[in-house]
Design an enzyme around this catalytic site. Sequence first.
Site, PDB file in Angstrom:
ATOM      1  N   ALA A   1       0.866  -1.179   0.000  1.00 37.66           N
ATOM      2  CA  ALA A   1       0.000   0.000   0.000  1.00 37.66           C
ATOM      3  C   ALA A   1       0.901   1.226   0.000  1.00 37.66           C
ATOM      4  O   ALA A   1       2.058   1.164   0.433  1.00 37.66           O
ATOM      5  CB  ALA A   1      -0.904  -0.024   1.229  1.00 37.66           C
TER       6      ALA A   1
ATOM      7  N   GLY B   1       0.697  -5.045   1.047  1.00 36.76           N
ATOM      8  CA  GLY B   1      -0.483  -5.190   0.193  1.00 36.76           C
ATOM      9  C   GLY B   1      -0.182  -5.929  -1.106  1.00 36.76           C
ATOM     10  O   GLY B   1      -1.086  -6.502  -1.723  1.00 36.76           O
TER      11      GLY B   1
ATOM     12  N   GLU C   1      -0.398  -9.498  -0.219  1.00 32.88           N
ATOM     13  CA  GLU C   1      -1.823  -9.742   0.047  1.00 32.88           C
ATOM     14  C   GLU C   1      -2.617  -9.825  -1.262  1.00 32.88           C
ATOM     15  O   GLU C   1      -3.538 -10.631  -1.391  1.00 32.88           O
ATOM     16  CB  GLU C   1      -2.370  -8.644   0.966  1.00 32.88           C
TER      17      GLU C   1
ATOM     18  N   GLU D   1       4.667  -4.719   7.601  1.00 32.87           N
ATOM     19  CA  GLU D   1       3.836  -3.691   8.245  1.00 32.87           C
ATOM     20  C   GLU D   1       4.259  -3.345   9.671  1.00 32.87           C
ATOM     21  O   GLU D   1       4.202  -2.187  10.078  1.00 32.87           O
ATOM     22  CB  GLU D   1       2.357  -4.119   8.241  1.00 32.87           C
TER      23      GLU D   1
HETATM   24  N1  DAK Z   1       4.475   3.228  -1.063  1.00 26.81           N
HETATM   25  C1  DAK Z   1       4.822   4.376  -1.703  1.00 26.81           C
HETATM   26  N2  DAK Z   1       5.923   4.510  -2.468  1.00 26.81           N
HETATM   27  C2  DAK Z   1       6.720   3.439  -2.582  1.00 26.81           C
HETATM   28  C3  DAK Z   1       6.433   2.214  -1.935  1.00 26.81           C
HETATM   29  C4  DAK Z   1       5.242   2.123  -1.147  1.00 26.81           C
HETATM   30  N3  DAK Z   1       4.855   1.018  -0.542  1.00 26.81           N
HETATM   31  N4  DAK Z   1       7.415   1.352  -2.243  1.00 26.81           N
HETATM   32  C5  DAK Z   1       8.268   2.005  -3.036  1.00 26.81           C
HETATM   33  N5  DAK Z   1       7.872   3.271  -3.257  1.00 26.81           N
HETATM   34  C6  DAK Z   1       8.510   4.295  -4.044  1.00 26.81           C
HETATM   35  C7  DAK Z   1       9.709   4.890  -3.309  1.00 26.81           C
HETATM   36  O1  DAK Z   1       9.300   5.899  -2.413  1.00 26.81           O
HETATM   37  C8  DAK Z   1      10.500   5.458  -4.480  1.00 26.81           C
HETATM   38  O2  DAK Z   1       9.895   6.656  -4.894  1.00 26.81           O
HETATM   39  P1  DAK Z   1      10.852   7.970  -5.268  1.00 26.81           P
HETATM   40  O3  DAK Z   1      11.661   8.240  -4.058  1.00 26.81           O
HETATM   41  O4  DAK Z   1      11.656   7.492  -6.445  1.00 26.81           O
HETATM   42  O5  DAK Z   1       9.842   9.029  -5.617  1.00 26.81           O
HETATM   43  C9  DAK Z   1      10.261   4.453  -5.583  1.00 26.81           C
HETATM   44  O6  DAK Z   1       9.066   3.737  -5.214  1.00 26.81           O
HETATM   45  C10 DAK Z   1      11.403   3.442  -5.718  1.00 26.81           C
HETATM   46  O7  DAK Z   1      11.606   2.884  -4.449  1.00 26.81           O
HETATM   47  P2  DAK Z   1      13.064   2.772  -3.777  1.00 26.81           P
HETATM   48  O8  DAK Z   1      13.925   3.904  -4.217  1.00 26.81           O
HETATM   49  O9  DAK Z   1      12.861   2.601  -2.326  1.00 26.81           O
HETATM   50  O10 DAK Z   1      13.593   1.440  -4.437  1.00 26.81           O
HETATM   51  P3  DAK Z   1      14.626   0.398  -3.800  1.00 26.81           P
HETATM   52  O11 DAK Z   1      14.942  -0.567  -4.894  1.00 26.81           O
HETATM   53  O12 DAK Z   1      15.750   1.098  -3.114  1.00 26.81           O
HETATM   54  O13 DAK Z   1      13.800  -0.365  -2.681  1.00 26.81           O
HETATM   55  C11 DAK Z   1      11.867  -1.525  -1.781  1.00 26.81           C
HETATM   56  C12 DAK Z   1      12.700  -1.163  -3.044  1.00 26.81           C
HETATM   57  C13 DAK Z   1      10.603  -2.249  -2.229  1.00 26.81           C
HETATM   58  C14 DAK Z   1      12.685  -2.473  -0.892  1.00 26.81           C
HETATM   59  C15 DAK Z   1      11.547  -0.225  -1.005  1.00 26.81           C
HETATM   60  O14 DAK Z   1      10.967   0.703  -1.897  1.00 26.81           O
HETATM   61  C16 DAK Z   1      10.574  -0.465   0.113  1.00 26.81           C
HETATM   62  O15 DAK Z   1      10.924  -0.957   1.172  1.00 26.81           O
HETATM   63  N6  DAK Z   1       9.308  -0.046  -0.121  1.00 26.81           N
HETATM   64  C17 DAK Z   1       8.288  -0.162   0.900  1.00 26.81           C
HETATM   65  C18 DAK Z   1       7.829  -1.597   1.019  1.00 26.81           C
HETATM   66  C19 DAK Z   1       6.818  -1.759   2.097  1.00 26.81           C
HETATM   67  O16 DAK Z   1       7.090  -1.494   3.294  1.00 26.81           O
HETATM   68  N7  DAK Z   1       5.660  -2.191   1.690  1.00 26.81           N
HETATM   69  C20 DAK Z   1       4.579  -2.405   2.618  1.00 26.81           C
HETATM   70  C21 DAK Z   1       3.766  -1.178   2.709  1.00 26.81           C
HETATM   71  S1  DAK Z   1       2.620  -1.330   4.019  1.00 26.81           S
HETATM   72  C22 DAK Z   1      -4.360  -1.224   6.068  1.00 26.81           C
HETATM   73  C23 DAK Z   1      -4.462  -1.402   4.728  1.00 26.81           C
HETATM   74  C24 DAK Z   1      -3.391  -1.845   4.024  1.00 26.81           C
HETATM   75  C25 DAK Z   1      -2.173  -2.073   4.611  1.00 26.81           C
HETATM   76  C26 DAK Z   1      -2.079  -1.911   5.957  1.00 26.81           C
HETATM   77  C27 DAK Z   1      -3.151  -1.494   6.693  1.00 26.81           C
HETATM   78  N8  DAK Z   1      -5.457  -0.715   6.809  1.00 26.81           N
HETATM   79  C28 DAK Z   1      -5.801   0.623   6.598  1.00 26.81           C
HETATM   80  C29 DAK Z   1      -6.013  -1.490   7.841  1.00 26.81           C
HETATM   81  C30 DAK Z   1      -1.050  -2.429   3.828  1.00 26.81           C
HETATM   82  C31 DAK Z   1       0.161  -1.932   4.192  1.00 26.81           C
HETATM   83  C32 DAK Z   1       1.287  -2.076   3.355  1.00 26.81           C
HETATM   84  O17 DAK Z   1       1.271  -2.591   2.264  1.00 26.81           O
END
Ligand code: DAK
Length: 258
Positions: free
Chosen positions: A63, A108, A111, A131
């Site tokens: 997400a 997400g 998921e 998360e």
């Molecule tokens: N959201 C927004 N932007 C994201 C993103 C994300 N999840 N993942 C990557 N990006 C963006 C980065 O900010 C970056 O943007 P710029 O800085 O270039 O503008 C671009 O994508 C490239 O990312 P990186 O520069 O970070 O690329 P790397 O190769 O260095 O790293 C990575 C890739 C996937 C390891 C890293 O980007 C990363 O850790 N991303 C976050 C992954 C993550 O934590 N995903 C889980 C998100 S939490 C709920 C509903 C839903 C959810 C929870 C609760 N309720 C409301 C109950 C779900 C939650 C999640 O999914």
Amino acid sequence: MGFVTYKQDGFVGVITIDRPKALNALNEEVLKDLESVIDGIDLKETRAVVLTGAGEKSFVAGADIGAMSKMTKEEGRVFGKFGNDIFLKLEALPIPTIAAVNGFALGGGNELAMSCDIRICSENAVFGQPEVGLGITPGFGGTQRLVRAIGTGKAKEMIYTGSNIKAEEAYRIGLVNAVYPQGDLMAAAMKLANKIASNAPIAVQNCKRAITEGYLSDMGHAAEVEEKWFGDCFETEDQQEGMAAFLEKRKVEGFKNR
Ligand code: DAK
């Protein structure tokens, strides 16, 4: 659709999450587009769906963290329900769905892949529920579907630690059915989808219904569910053609979805 494309390839529909600048992260627009695409699938003409992410780096990196970062409790709850409803809609599609995971499937993203019937992935795929490191719980079904996919012990380890796993580990624990070189992934997904699409569509859909409705219930109820969907196949043109072809020692003349 802006962030989600759909392509019809014979009997197979291909959905692509297309927001590569943010590694295909799911914000409200992406989720809305995904819902519209799912709603638009022609279920008479489509017998299987492949879901993938644009680019070679990410399936869906979760997400959108920027969008979530300022949410209130109420907005978080609404966002969670919004996503959950769409993932449930995907899961409830009557036709089989295959996630072709071509890179990061985090939060997400994992998921979303788990809302599909079958997952295959590329060698560079990475799976995780990070998360807890962001101060939240998995919110689009992760606490429920991961347990069902790989069992409580492994799911709890992944969710409590927030650690990612690589493709080979995902294969070892049964989260994905197969791992392919990146360049071969979509061809493998299409081959699998077309193999499914070549079978009697009503029978395939009834298999999905029987599995979905029965697998978490006791065997007595599950057997009744199976009987219901088994019986439902009879008197269809495809059942009659499939059995006639066997008895006449010839190939099926193409199932009609009737
Ligand atoms: N959201 C927004 N932007 C994201 C993103 C994300 N999840 N993942 C990557 N990006 C963006 C980065 O900010 C970056 O943007 P710029 O800085 O270039 O503008 C671009 O994508 C490239 O990312 P990186 O520069 O970070 O690329 P790397 O190769 O260095 O790293 C990575 C890739 C996937 C390891 C890293 O980007 C990363 O850790 N991303 C976050 C992954 C993550 O934590 N995903 C889980 C998100 S939490 C709920 C509903 C839903 C959810 C929870 C609760 N309720 C409301 C109950 C779900 C939650 C999640 O999914």
